[in-house]
Scaffold this motif. Structure first.
Motif, PDB file in Angstrom:
ATOM      1  N   LEU A 115       0.743  -1.288   0.059  1.00 52.82           N
ATOM      2  CA  LEU A 115      -0.093  -0.118   0.030  1.00 52.82           C
ATOM      3  C   LEU A 115       0.989   1.195   0.092  1.00 52.82           C
ATOM      4  O   LEU A 115       1.696   1.339   1.008  1.00 52.82           O
ATOM      5  CB  LEU A 115      -0.860  -0.103   1.229  1.00 52.82           C
ATOM      6  N   PRO A 116       0.830   2.144  -1.029  1.00 55.89           N
ATOM      7  CA  PRO A 116       1.552   3.407  -0.948  1.00 55.89           C
ATOM      8  C   PRO A 116       1.293   4.118   0.626  1.00 55.89           C
ATOM      9  O   PRO A 116       0.220   4.183   1.025  1.00 55.89           O
ATOM     10  CB  PRO A 116       1.081   4.401  -2.016  1.00 55.89           C
ATOM     11  N   HIS A 117       2.467   4.495   1.081  1.00 56.01           N
ATOM     12  CA  HIS A 117       2.576   5.105   2.304  1.00 56.01           C
ATOM     13  C   HIS A 117       1.511   6.133   2.481  1.00 56.01           C
ATOM     14  O   HIS A 117       1.031   6.360   3.720  1.00 56.01           O
ATOM     15  CB  HIS A 117       3.804   5.322   2.882  1.00 56.01           C
ATOM     16  N   GLN A 118       1.551   7.055   1.708  1.00 57.57           N
ATOM     17  CA  GLN A 118       0.521   8.202   1.428  1.00 57.57           C
ATOM     18  C   GLN A 118      -0.883   7.784   1.764  1.00 57.57           C
ATOM     19  O   GLN A 118      -1.618   8.722   2.175  1.00 57.57           O
ATOM     20  CB  GLN A 118       0.501   8.938   0.275  1.00 57.57           C
ATOM     21  N   GLU A 119      -1.203   6.302   1.483  1.00 58.07           N
ATOM     22  CA  GLU A 119      -2.660   5.926   1.637  1.00 58.07           C
ATOM     23  C   GLU A 119      -2.868   5.517   2.808  1.00 58.07           C
ATOM     24  O   GLU A 119      -4.108   4.892   3.252  1.00 58.07           O
ATOM     25  CB  GLU A 119      -3.073   4.958   0.324  1.00 58.07           C
ATOM     26  N   MET A 120      -1.886   4.913   3.799  1.00 60.41           N
ATOM     27  CA  MET A 120      -2.409   4.580   5.167  1.00 60.41           C
ATOM     28  C   MET A 120      -3.513   5.576   5.888  1.00 60.41           C
ATOM     29  O   MET A 120      -3.411   6.557   5.855  1.00 60.41           O
ATOM     30  CB  MET A 120      -0.991   4.550   6.261  1.00 60.41           C
ATOM     31  N   LYS A 121      -4.214   4.788   6.613  1.00 64.21           N
ATOM     32  CA  LYS A 121      -5.167   5.437   7.311  1.00 64.21           C
ATOM     33  C   LYS A 121      -4.541   5.928   8.576  1.00 64.21           C
ATOM     34  O   LYS A 121      -3.706   5.499   9.469  1.00 64.21           O
ATOM     35  CB  LYS A 121      -6.611   4.669   7.642  1.00 64.21           C
ATOM     36  N   THR A 122      -5.090   6.924   8.952  1.00 65.83           N
ATOM     37  CA  THR A 122      -4.831   7.764  10.547  1.00 65.83           C
ATOM     38  C   THR A 122      -5.622   7.098  11.417  1.00 65.83           C
ATOM     39  O   THR A 122      -6.608   7.328  11.359  1.00 65.83           O
ATOM     40  CB  THR A 122      -4.993   9.144  10.322  1.00 65.83           C
ATOM     41  N   LEU A 123      -4.761   6.656  12.636  1.00 64.63           N
ATOM     42  CA  LEU A 123      -5.667   6.170  13.489  1.00 64.63           C
ATOM     43  C   LEU A 123      -5.487   6.677  14.875  1.00 64.63           C
ATOM     44  O   LEU A 123      -4.131   7.184  15.319  1.00 64.63           O
ATOM     45  CB  LEU A 123      -4.934   4.568  13.816  1.00 64.63           C
ATOM     46  N   GLY A 124      -6.570   6.857  15.718  1.00 66.56           N
ATOM     47  CA  GLY A 124      -6.092   7.488  17.028  1.00 66.56           C
ATOM     48  C   GLY A 124      -6.044   6.434  18.185  1.00 66.56           C
ATOM     49  O   GLY A 124      -7.036   5.178  18.292  1.00 66.56           O
ATOM     50  N   LEU A 125      -5.080   6.641  18.978  1.00 60.78           N
ATOM     51  CA  LEU A 125      -5.180   5.639  20.283  1.00 60.78           C
ATOM     52  C   LEU A 125      -5.565   6.481  21.673  1.00 60.78           C
ATOM     53  O   LEU A 125      -4.707   7.642  21.818  1.00 60.78           O
ATOM     54  CB  LEU A 125      -3.551   5.109  20.449  1.00 60.78           C
ATOM     55  N   ILE A 126      -6.380   6.031  22.053  1.00 58.52           N
ATOM     56  CA  ILE A 126      -6.791   6.457  23.343  1.00 58.52           C
ATOM     57  C   ILE A 126      -6.144   5.687  24.461  1.00 58.52           C
ATOM     58  O   ILE A 126      -6.585   4.630  24.998  1.00 58.52           O
ATOM     59  CB  ILE A 126      -8.337   6.479  23.719  1.00 58.52           C
ATOM     60  N   GLY A 127      -5.160   6.099  25.248  1.00 60.63           N
ATOM     61  CA  GLY A 127      -4.320   5.406  25.941  1.00 60.63           C
ATOM     62  C   GLY A 127      -4.130   5.954  27.460  1.00 60.63           C
ATOM     63  O   GLY A 127      -5.207   6.884  28.007  1.00 60.63           O
TER      64      GLY A 127
END
Length: 241
Positions: free
Chosen positions: A6-18
């Motif tokens: 997967l082209p790295h520009q297409e990675m989805k952004t994930l939020g971690l609630i830690g």
């Protein structure tokens, strides 16, 4: 044949609630980054956002049964991460999932559920019966174990109140501070063995602090490390798998 990445520009952004605890949140962060590095074969990192909530406040609300206040904390964290660009979030612990439905119903983006990811991992391993250890809240209620059981897996939890209380004390007073005591580890392993004697073929470490102390080499049965499993689900999301 070279795998198409997967082209790295297409990675989805994930939020971690830690922050529950920050010790296990570090394990999430490290595992996700390492997996993405391994996938690309270099030091490409994923677009991760981390929101650390106040664990002392969470514990205070738990003790007075103010789960609605915990839900507010998680919702605010999720909205903050979404505003920052995250298209999905995850609670980096098992116990916050007690209010998963309440929080999810107030959001228009998904939360990746730790129980669903764990159930999938257990099924993929072909295990039919598992022991489950977690906080007293996850062991006395079924907001995690039912999601596993609904996938055709029998779940064993300790039945003795004193064991539930002691496991909670261990998590709250030792593991969330990063304290690992040999005697405590022996106690937890003995609890697991008692559930194995009742028929458990694997064990779910249903508190993300337990993997700081219990390792694969400690047991002869499969260990389902919910920190690792949830982190793998995060990687699948980021890489659109």
């Amino acid at each position: 044949m070279k795998q198409n990445k997967l082209p790295h520009q297409e990675m989805k952004t994930l939020g971690l609630i830690g922050g529950t605890s920050w010790h296990s949140t570090i394990e999430y962060y490290a595992a996700i980054n390492q997996s993405i590095n391994d996938y690309y074969g270099n030091n490409t990192n994923p677009p991760l956002l981390v929101y650390t909530i106040n664990q002392a406040e969470v514990h205070r609300f738990q003790k007075i049964n103010k789960w609605d206040s915990i839900a507010v904390m998680l919702k605010q964290a999720a909205l903050g991460l979404h505003k920052g660009g995250a298209t999905s979030v995850m609670f980096c612990a098992n116990t916050p999932h007690k209010v998963f439905d309440v929080v999810q119903n107030q959001l228009d983006f998904p939360i990746i559920h730790i129980g669903d990811a764990t159930a999938k991992a257990i099924k993929n391993k072909g295990v039919k019966n598992v022991a489950f250890l977690g906080t007293i809240y996850t062991m006395e209620a079924d907001f995690i174990t039912k999601r596993i059981a609904d996938n055709g897996v029998d779940v064993f939890v300790p039945e003795e109140k004193e064991v539930l209380v002691e496991l909670q004390r261990i998590i709250e007073e030792e593991l969330t501070y990063g304290v690992i005591k040999p005697a405590t580890k022996t106690y937890v392993l003995n609890v697991i063995q008692g559930l194995v004697d009742k028929g458990a073929e694997g064990v779910v470490l249903g508190c993300t602090e337990f993997p700081l102390m219990i390792f694969d080499e400690d047991l002869k049965i499969p260990i389902f490390n919910t920190t690792e499993i949830h982190s793998n689900a995060a990687v699948d999301y980021i890489l659109k798998r």
